[in-house]
Scaffold this motif. Structure first.
Motif, PDB file in Angstrom:
ATOM      1  N   PRO A 220       0.834  -1.068  -0.042  1.00 32.96           N
ATOM      2  CA  PRO A 220      -0.076  -0.344  -0.088  1.00 32.96           C
ATOM      3  C   PRO A 220       0.896   1.217   0.062  1.00 32.96           C
ATOM      4  O   PRO A 220       0.344   2.223  -0.811  1.00 32.96           O
ATOM      5  N   ILE A 221       1.954   1.341   0.808  1.00 33.61           N
ATOM      6  CA  ILE A 221       2.706   2.657   0.934  1.00 33.61           C
ATOM      7  C   ILE A 221       3.383   3.045  -0.555  1.00 33.61           C
ATOM      8  O   ILE A 221       3.228   3.964  -0.772  1.00 33.61           O
ATOM      9  N   PHE A 222       3.842   1.887  -1.287  1.00 32.67           N
ATOM     10  CA  PHE A 222       4.132   2.055  -2.565  1.00 32.67           C
ATOM     11  C   PHE A 222       3.306   2.604  -3.623  1.00 32.67           C
ATOM     12  O   PHE A 222       3.573   3.577  -4.132  1.00 32.67           O
ATOM     13  N   LEU A 223       2.187   1.987  -3.551  1.00 31.45           N
ATOM     14  CA  LEU A 223       1.262   2.121  -4.429  1.00 31.45           C
ATOM     15  C   LEU A 223       0.678   3.708  -4.187  1.00 31.45           C
ATOM     16  O   LEU A 223       0.435   4.547  -5.278  1.00 31.45           O
ATOM     17  N   ALA A 224       0.508   4.093  -3.045  1.00 33.29           N
ATOM     18  CA  ALA A 224      -0.007   5.452  -2.851  1.00 33.29           C
ATOM     19  C   ALA A 224       1.048   6.430  -3.008  1.00 33.29           C
ATOM     20  O   ALA A 224       0.760   7.482  -3.647  1.00 33.29           O
ATOM     21  N   LEU A 225       2.203   6.332  -2.961  1.00 29.07           N
ATOM     22  CA  LEU A 225       3.270   7.235  -3.102  1.00 29.07           C
ATOM     23  C   LEU A 225       3.440   7.374  -4.637  1.00 29.07           C
ATOM     24  O   LEU A 225       3.639   8.465  -5.180  1.00 29.07           O
ATOM     25  N   PHE A 226       3.439   6.280  -5.479  1.00 30.12           N
ATOM     26  CA  PHE A 226       3.460   6.255  -6.831  1.00 30.12           C
ATOM     27  C   PHE A 226       2.237   6.899  -7.506  1.00 30.12           C
ATOM     28  O   PHE A 226       2.397   7.664  -8.581  1.00 30.12           O
ATOM     29  N   THR A 227       1.238   6.617  -6.905  1.00 30.93           N
ATOM     30  CA  THR A 227       0.166   7.453  -7.459  1.00 30.93           C
ATOM     31  C   THR A 227      -0.046   8.752  -7.284  1.00 30.93           C
ATOM     32  O   THR A 227      -0.195   9.761  -8.218  1.00 30.93           O
ATOM     33  N   MET A 228       0.725   9.382  -6.175  1.00 28.22           N
ATOM     34  CA  MET A 228       0.595  10.879  -6.068  1.00 28.22           C
ATOM     35  C   MET A 228       1.753  11.588  -6.888  1.00 28.22           C
ATOM     36  O   MET A 228       1.675  12.532  -7.502  1.00 28.22           O
TER      37      MET A 228
END
Length: 408
Positions: A220-228
């Motif tokens: 989740p942390i990677f997905l959220a950071l890459f989305t932003m």
């Protein structure tokens, strides 16, 4: 204060690495300024400026995952040397062709495409060896100063390029870029770059690529950071691609003015980067990410509305400060949550999104700019950034779970 701000420079290899990249990237930005100006002079169309962004970004989209997988298992120094040599030869090619009067638009587009391919390997190499040049506690400071290489050199590269074009023409800018790449090559041999650790049970490159994408999607942390990061890169990067339009047609300042317009974000990048580098600890990461991303969007909206050269410079200065701080903090969080077995692939995705997806956004927004004009297009980009960043940063729980990073 300054001892704390530049504490990563206490480590010899990092100081050499940083200095070489700063000088080399300044030359690259001189080349980029000359390429954009030459394309616009040859075609008189913002469409081709967007097409150049597509040529630069598409190879990165296609090959970045592969490049990260290669970096996680291959000799990193060899990859670094080969890619920098390729950059040197491409800059030399553009200089010779322009000097001979044989340059064509397709030459410039082809060089952009080859550059995108080479960067797919070179960028993850830079990011992975960065982690090995300083202790973990100093990593946030090292990452911030590293980001200043690519954003802070905007203070010098584009302005020098804009000032050089009337004096030595675009071919002179390409030869300066050649010298800059040579400097980077020399510094590579002055620092120690460890080999990547061999996996206990060798896997195919395809398997490694799939695992890297799976990790980015399912953690989740990677997905959220890459989305932003994707939102900011896609929606705000095009404003620099249209800068020749603002310089010539809107602000009426020509090539020298173009250099200063591209210089202003670099000055802001240095101010923002130094501020972030002075901090030792970063609590409430989601609030900081929202503030930086939305601030960037607001700044480029106001820039699009400006018709005064001096005011435009101030707004671009502010935009540069927000941009560098956002990219630095995002990279720090990714580095902190990755490990030695997957750092190459994670940081290759960072490069893919930041420097691949951004130019990809230039093409569709180039089509929009052809229809409604560059100022309105940049305004739309800023509004999309603010809205989407607010949603991800404030209403997605993943970013709230990030542990504070930095020195205790």
């Amino acid at each position: 204060m300054f001892a704390n701000t530049f504490r990563a420079f206490r480590h010899r290899d990092y100081a050499i690495f940083w200095s070489g990249l700063f000088l080399g990237h300044t030359g690259t930005l001189i080349q980029t300024t000359a390429q954009s100006w030459l394309i616009f002079q040859l075609t008189n169309s913002p469409f081709y400026l967007g097409l150049e962004g597509l040529c630069l970004g598409l190879p990165r989209v296609i090959f970045s995952a592969f490049g990260g997988a290669v970096v996680d298992r291959a000799d990193r120094k060899t990859i670094f040397v080969v890619t920098q040599a390729a950059f040197l030869l491409m800059a030399l090619f553009l200089g010779v062709m322009t000097y001979l009067g044989a340059i064509r638009v397709w030459h410039l587009l082809a060089v952009s495409a080859l550059t995108g391919f080479c960067v797919s390997f070179e960028q993850p190499v830079r990011q992975t060896i960065l982690h090995q040049l300083v202790p973990p506690a100093v990593l946030p400071n090292a990452v911030t100063l590293y980001q200043m290489v690519f954003n802070g050199s905007l203070l010098f590269g584009p302005s020098i390029g804009g000032l050089l074009i009337p004096v030595v023409d675009t071919q002179g800018c390409f030869f300066v870029a050649t010298a800059g790449n040579l400097i980077v090559l020399i510094t590579i041999f002055m620092i120690r770059i460890p080999r990547a650790a061999r996996p206990a049970s060798p896997k195919s490159l395809t398997r490694d690529m799939i695992e890297g994408l799976h990790l980015a999607w399912n953690r989740p942390i990677f997905l959220a950071l890459f989305t932003m990061l994707g939102i900011v890169a896609f929606c705000t990067k095009p404003y620099t691609q249209f800068m020749p339009v603002f310089a010539r047609d809107i602000l009426d300042v020509g090539a020298p003015g173009l250099g200063f317009l591209l210089m202003a974000p670099g000055a802001g990048a240095i101010a923002g980067g130094l501020t972030l580098a002075s901090l030792r600890r970063f609590p409430k990461s989601h609030h900081l990410l929202f503030f930086l991303g939305a601030g960037f969007g607001c700044a480029i909206i106001l820039f699009a509305a400006s018709r005064t050269f001096f005011l435009s410079l101030i707004l671009l200065f502010i935009a540069g400060g927000f941009q560098t701080s956002f990219l630095s903090f995002t990279a720090t969080l990714l580095q902190s949550h990755a490990d030695e077995t997957n750092r190459g692939r994670i940081m290759s995705l960072y490069g893919l999104i930041n420097r691949g997806l951004g130019p990809m956004g230039s093409f569709p927004f180039g089509l929009v700019a052809t229809a409604i004009g560059a100022p309105w297009t940049v305004t739309v980009c800023g509004l999309l950034t603010i809205g989407l960043v607010a949603y991800v940063a404030l209403y997605r729980s993943q970013l709230r779970q990030i542990k504070p990073v930095g020195e205790m």
